[in-house]
Motif scaffolding. Structure first.
Motif, PDB file in Angstrom:
ATOM      1  N   ASN A  14      20.420 -35.987  13.856  1.00  0.00           N
ATOM      2  CA  ASN A  14      19.953 -35.738  12.480  1.00  0.00           C
ATOM      3  C   ASN A  14      18.497 -36.104  12.249  1.00  0.00           C
ATOM      4  O   ASN A  14      17.953 -35.835  11.179  1.00  0.00           O
ATOM      5  N   LEU A  15      17.861 -36.683  13.242  1.00  0.00           N
ATOM      6  CA  LEU A  15      16.468 -37.083  13.046  1.00  0.00           C
ATOM      7  C   LEU A  15      15.516 -35.903  13.212  1.00  0.00           C
ATOM      8  O   LEU A  15      14.334 -36.005  12.899  1.00  0.00           O
ATOM      9  N   LYS A  20      13.210 -33.610   5.451  1.00  0.00           N
ATOM     10  CA  LYS A  20      14.136 -32.854   4.589  1.00  0.00           C
ATOM     11  C   LYS A  20      15.372 -33.681   4.285  1.00  0.00           C
ATOM     12  O   LYS A  20      16.004 -33.526   3.253  1.00  0.00           O
ATOM     13  N   ARG A  21      15.736 -34.554   5.218  1.00  0.00           N
ATOM     14  CA  ARG A  21      16.996 -35.303   5.143  1.00  0.00           C
ATOM     15  C   ARG A  21      16.851 -36.531   4.235  1.00  0.00           C
ATOM     16  O   ARG A  21      16.020 -37.405   4.519  1.00  0.00           O
ATOM     17  N   GLU A  22      17.675 -36.618   3.194  1.00  0.00           N
ATOM     18  CA  GLU A  22      17.697 -37.801   2.320  1.00  0.00           C
ATOM     19  C   GLU A  22      16.312 -38.457   2.184  1.00  0.00           C
ATOM     20  O   GLU A  22      16.123 -39.612   2.606  1.00  0.00           O
ATOM     21  N   GLN A  51      14.103 -35.258  21.269  1.00  0.00           N
ATOM     22  CA  GLN A  51      15.114 -35.403  20.211  1.00  0.00           C
ATOM     23  C   GLN A  51      16.338 -34.602  20.603  1.00  0.00           C
ATOM     24  O   GLN A  51      16.240 -33.481  21.109  1.00  0.00           O
ATOM     25  N   SER A  52      17.521 -35.195  20.369  1.00  0.00           N
ATOM     26  CA  SER A  52      18.753 -34.445  20.594  1.00  0.00           C
ATOM     27  C   SER A  52      19.836 -34.948  19.654  1.00  0.00           C
ATOM     28  O   SER A  52      19.889 -36.128  19.310  1.00  0.00           O
ATOM     29  N   ASN A  53      20.687 -34.016  19.290  1.00  0.00           N
ATOM     30  CA  ASN A  53      21.873 -34.362  18.493  1.00  0.00           C
ATOM     31  C   ASN A  53      23.079 -34.596  19.389  1.00  0.00           C
ATOM     32  O   ASN A  53      24.187 -34.828  18.888  1.00  0.00           O
ATOM     33  N   VAL A  54      22.858 -34.543  20.711  1.00  0.00           N
ATOM     34  CA  VAL A  54      23.958 -34.575  21.678  1.00  0.00           C
ATOM     35  C   VAL A  54      23.888 -35.875  22.489  1.00  0.00           C
ATOM     36  O   VAL A  54      22.882 -36.167  23.146  1.00  0.00           O
ATOM     37  N   GLU A  55      24.944 -36.643  22.434  1.00  0.00           N
ATOM     38  CA  GLU A  55      24.972 -37.974  23.075  1.00  0.00           C
ATOM     39  C   GLU A  55      24.603 -37.908  24.567  1.00  0.00           C
ATOM     40  O   GLU A  55      23.775 -38.680  25.048  1.00  0.00           O
ATOM     41  N   GLY A  56      25.226 -36.991  25.302  1.00  0.00           N
ATOM     42  CA  GLY A  56      24.984 -36.899  26.748  1.00  0.00           C
ATOM     43  C   GLY A  56      23.551 -36.534  27.079  1.00  0.00           C
ATOM     44  O   GLY A  56      22.998 -36.978  28.096  1.00  0.00           O
ATOM     45  N   GLU A  57      22.918 -35.735  26.229  1.00  0.00           N
ATOM     46  CA  GLU A  57      21.510 -35.368  26.478  1.00  0.00           C
ATOM     47  C   GLU A  57      20.598 -36.578  26.305  1.00  0.00           C
ATOM     48  O   GLU A  57      19.598 -36.723  27.004  1.00  0.00           O
ATOM     49  N   GLY A  77      19.924 -43.115  15.850  1.00  0.00           N
ATOM     50  CA  GLY A  77      20.627 -42.655  14.648  1.00  0.00           C
ATOM     51  C   GLY A  77      22.014 -43.290  14.586  1.00  0.00           C
ATOM     52  O   GLY A  77      22.202 -44.455  14.940  1.00  0.00           O
ATOM     53  N   ALA A  78      22.996 -42.498  14.169  1.00  0.00           N
ATOM     54  CA  ALA A  78      24.349 -43.030  13.992  1.00  0.00           C
ATOM     55  C   ALA A  78      24.989 -43.472  15.310  1.00  0.00           C
ATOM     56  O   ALA A  78      25.898 -44.321  15.305  1.00  0.00           O
TER      57      ALA A  78
END
Ligand code: DQA
Length: 141
Positions: A14-15, A20-22, A51-57, A77-78
């Protein structure tokens, strides 16, 4: 020949939506413009941004640079609060990792107060907006 210090910045899920985010929590600036300014301010550091939204990456990127770069600045992030696998990857590599957060996670919901990876990191910087990343970079100088 003088070799540049190499620092990897990793942003997790999400970064990519910064700016744009919150915006009340994370501000109005996108990461790209901040990163461009950072590169200008520290011309002797060779920065790499991932940057990635994917844990394995994220884990693959830690493995990729974690035996050759001088420092890693990571906002997971989370995943900070959930990922045993990222915590293990930080323990597995040689390069020191600084955990950073834009918001002050301790002023937020209780589930954000715990970091799975903090004990494997060199230090933590939280709550200074995008300046958190720069303070982490300075800690490597
Ligand atoms: C964050 C804080 C985390 O709790 C959250 O899940 C994020 C961003 C921060 O930078 O403040 O995605 O890491």
């Amino acid at each position: 020949m003088f070799e540049c210090m190499k620092i990897q910045i990793i942003n997790g899920p999400n970064l990519n939506l910064l700016g744009k985010r919150e915006p009340g929590v994370y501000g109005n600036e996108g990461f790209e413009s901040f990163f461009a300014a950072l590169q200008t301010r520290y011309p002797n550091i060779e920065f790499q941004y991932f940057q990635s939204n994917v844990e394995g990456e994220i884990i693959n990127q830690l493995h990729e640079v974690g035996f050759s770069f001088e420092g890693i600045v990571m906002n997971a992030g989370a995943y900070t609060h959930t990922s045993v696998a990222i915590a293990d990857a930080i323990a597995a590599i040689n390069t020191p990792v600084i955990e950073v957060h834009i918001s002050n996670v301790y002023a937020r919901e209780e589930f954000r107060h715990h970091s799975m990876m903090a004990k494997n990191c060199k230090g933590i910087i939280t709550g200074f907006g995008l300046l958190s990343y720069e303070l982490a970079v300075q800690s490597f100088l």
